[in-house]
Design an enzyme around this catalytic site. Sequence first.
Site, mmCIF file in Angstrom:
data_model
loop_
_atom_site.group_PDB
_atom_site.id
_atom_site.type_symbol
_atom_site.label_atom_id
_atom_site.label_comp_id
_atom_site.label_asym_id
_atom_site.label_seq_id
_atom_site.Cartn_x
_atom_site.Cartn_y
_atom_site.Cartn_z
ATOM 1 N N SER A 67 0.798 -1.232 0.000
ATOM 2 C CA SER A 67 0.000 0.000 0.000
ATOM 3 C C SER A 67 0.825 1.274 0.000
ATOM 4 C CB SER A 67 -0.893 0.035 1.244
ATOM 5 O OG SER A 67 -2.188 -0.327 0.901
ATOM 6 N N LYS A 70 0.567 3.501 -2.943
ATOM 7 C CA LYS A 70 -0.658 4.252 -3.281
ATOM 8 C C LYS A 70 -0.450 5.759 -3.411
ATOM 9 C CE LYS A 70 -3.625 0.597 -1.539
ATOM 10 N NZ LYS A 70 -4.325 0.025 -0.407
ATOM 11 N N TYR A 192 -2.697 -3.263 -10.455
ATOM 12 C CA TYR A 192 -2.605 -2.881 -9.039
ATOM 13 C C TYR A 192 -1.781 -3.916 -8.251
ATOM 14 C CZ TYR A 192 -4.151 -2.556 -4.185
ATOM 15 O OH TYR A 192 -4.171 -2.497 -2.815
ATOM 16 N N TYR A 244 -4.963 3.952 7.207
ATOM 17 C CA TYR A 244 -6.145 3.097 7.315
ATOM 18 C C TYR A 244 -7.151 3.706 8.297
ATOM 19 C CZ TYR A 244 -2.744 -0.247 5.377
ATOM 20 O OH TYR A 244 -1.785 -0.856 4.634
ATOM 21 N N VAL A 262 0.853 -3.419 4.157
ATOM 22 C CA VAL A 262 0.730 -4.679 4.904
ATOM 23 C C VAL A 262 1.987 -5.553 4.887
ATOM 24 C CG1 VAL A 262 -1.788 -4.850 4.773
ATOM 25 C CG2 VAL A 262 -0.380 -5.819 2.931
HETATM 26 N N1 GLU Z 1 -1.709 -5.582 -2.031
HETATM 27 C C1 GLU Z 1 -2.376 -5.350 -0.787
HETATM 28 C C2 GLU Z 1 -3.877 -5.492 -0.950
HETATM 29 O O1 GLU Z 1 -4.436 -4.947 -1.804
HETATM 30 C C3 GLU Z 1 -2.029 -4.029 -0.264
HETATM 31 C C4 GLU Z 1 -2.770 -3.682 0.975
HETATM 32 C C5 GLU Z 1 -2.009 -2.825 1.929
HETATM 33 O O2 GLU Z 1 -0.798 -2.774 1.936
HETATM 34 O O3 GLU Z 1 -2.702 -2.143 2.703
HETATM 35 O O4 GLU Z 1 -4.524 -6.209 -0.260
#
Ligand code: GLU
Length: 456
Positions: A67, A70, A192, A244, A262
């Site tokens: 993430s 992003k 993604y 989050y 994550v």
């Molecule tokens: N590739 C992970 C997902 O989409 C990233 C989520 C994250 O790092 O918060 O579930």
Amino acid sequence: MSAATGAVTDALRELHARFADVDEGELADYIPQLALADPGAFGLALISMDGHCYSTGDAGVPFTVQSVSKPFVYALALSLLGLDEVSRWVNAEPSGEAFNAISLEHGTGRPDNAMVNAGAIVTTALIPDTPVAPRFGRILDCLSRFAGRRLDVDEEVYASEAATGDRNRALAYLIRSTGPLPVDPVAAVETYFRQCAVRVTALDLAAMAATLANGGVNPLTGDTVVSEPVAAQVLAVMATCGMYDSSGDWLLRVGLPAKSGVSGGLIAAGPARFGLATYSPLLDPTGTSVRGHRAIGMLSERLGLHLMYNPALAGSTVTLVTTADDLPAAPTGERERVRRGRVAVAAAQGALDFTAAERVLYALDEAASGRTGAVVLDLVRVTDIDTVARAMLRSGLARIADDGRRTAVADPDGRLCGPGDESGGPRRFGSREEAVTWCTETVAGPAAAAPRPNTP
Ligand code: GLU
């Protein structure tokens, strides 16, 4: 390592030592490959706006960005399409929900923000895809420029997420069913997944965060990766939505734009100060690295980095508010002393921004009492004037001139009035004494033949 810079590394080492034994939290396992990470791994890195790098522990250990990609893909979308167009597709409201929640605006299906999966999938889909510049190629180039080196994909982690990522696929289909996703949901999610599987280290992430903190310019390479407004927009969304469903608590306690992922990566940016990153894969229930959270939280508290503690300007901006008869160079004769008493002088130092310019203007008003006929602004010790401060100072001096007073600046480097910029601005001189001398002549009566503005 020199003694002085060693102090920064020591601060990171101390945080490392303090939190290395914390074994709370869990490895992410919904992407099977992530469960194979070393739970003991812990690295910290900090990069300054001058490109000075400090790190400790496992700051060079590779892991997938997840993430933390992003904000950077959001930056790419903003650069290519602009804020208005991107906002038509992705909102910028904190969702208060988990990263993989169905955070879609009621009625439109627009995702809440680009920091949670729903918004990130749409953001990725917004990146143009052409035969010459395929979507993922653009994303990898962009992430690499932020990091200052060529990054690659961890194919095993990509395959692991592709094999298990049905929730993200479901999200993409849901988005398309409620609002028009600009591309095929399967294609969007595959890109993604690849973006999340890009391999980085904590040092890479610190460089990426530092680039955002540095107005879009990578402090290691000098590359302008995104514009200053885009960097500010991304930091704003990180500040409100980057952590989050604990984004509010993070902003309250730590007070820095941040993004966690994550796989255990966590970045925080101190605007115009530094980029910071940690890597430690044990996660709290919200999906944020436990050690990373504690280390950055403590650093912020110890060093007073909370954005809302906006510190007073270091050192005073205004160094002198007086009339010229009080200056050491004042001549002896009574008539001359009286003349110089009618010349107000204010001096400033350092870098002038809005706040500093307000202080300087206040000092000018203070210096220019009813009996002064001229005003000198001494900028000899000023190191920089931003465009806002320049406009403020010029208009302040123009108002003083409109009031019937002569205005002059000691501005040897042309920071307020550049060379060839003689149009109606204050008279420019190379030193305070020259400016005072000219004003002394002019306040006495009709202006003596004024010398041409001085060019040092
Ligand atoms: N590739 C992970 C997902 O989409 C990233 C989520 C994250 O790092 O918060 O579930």
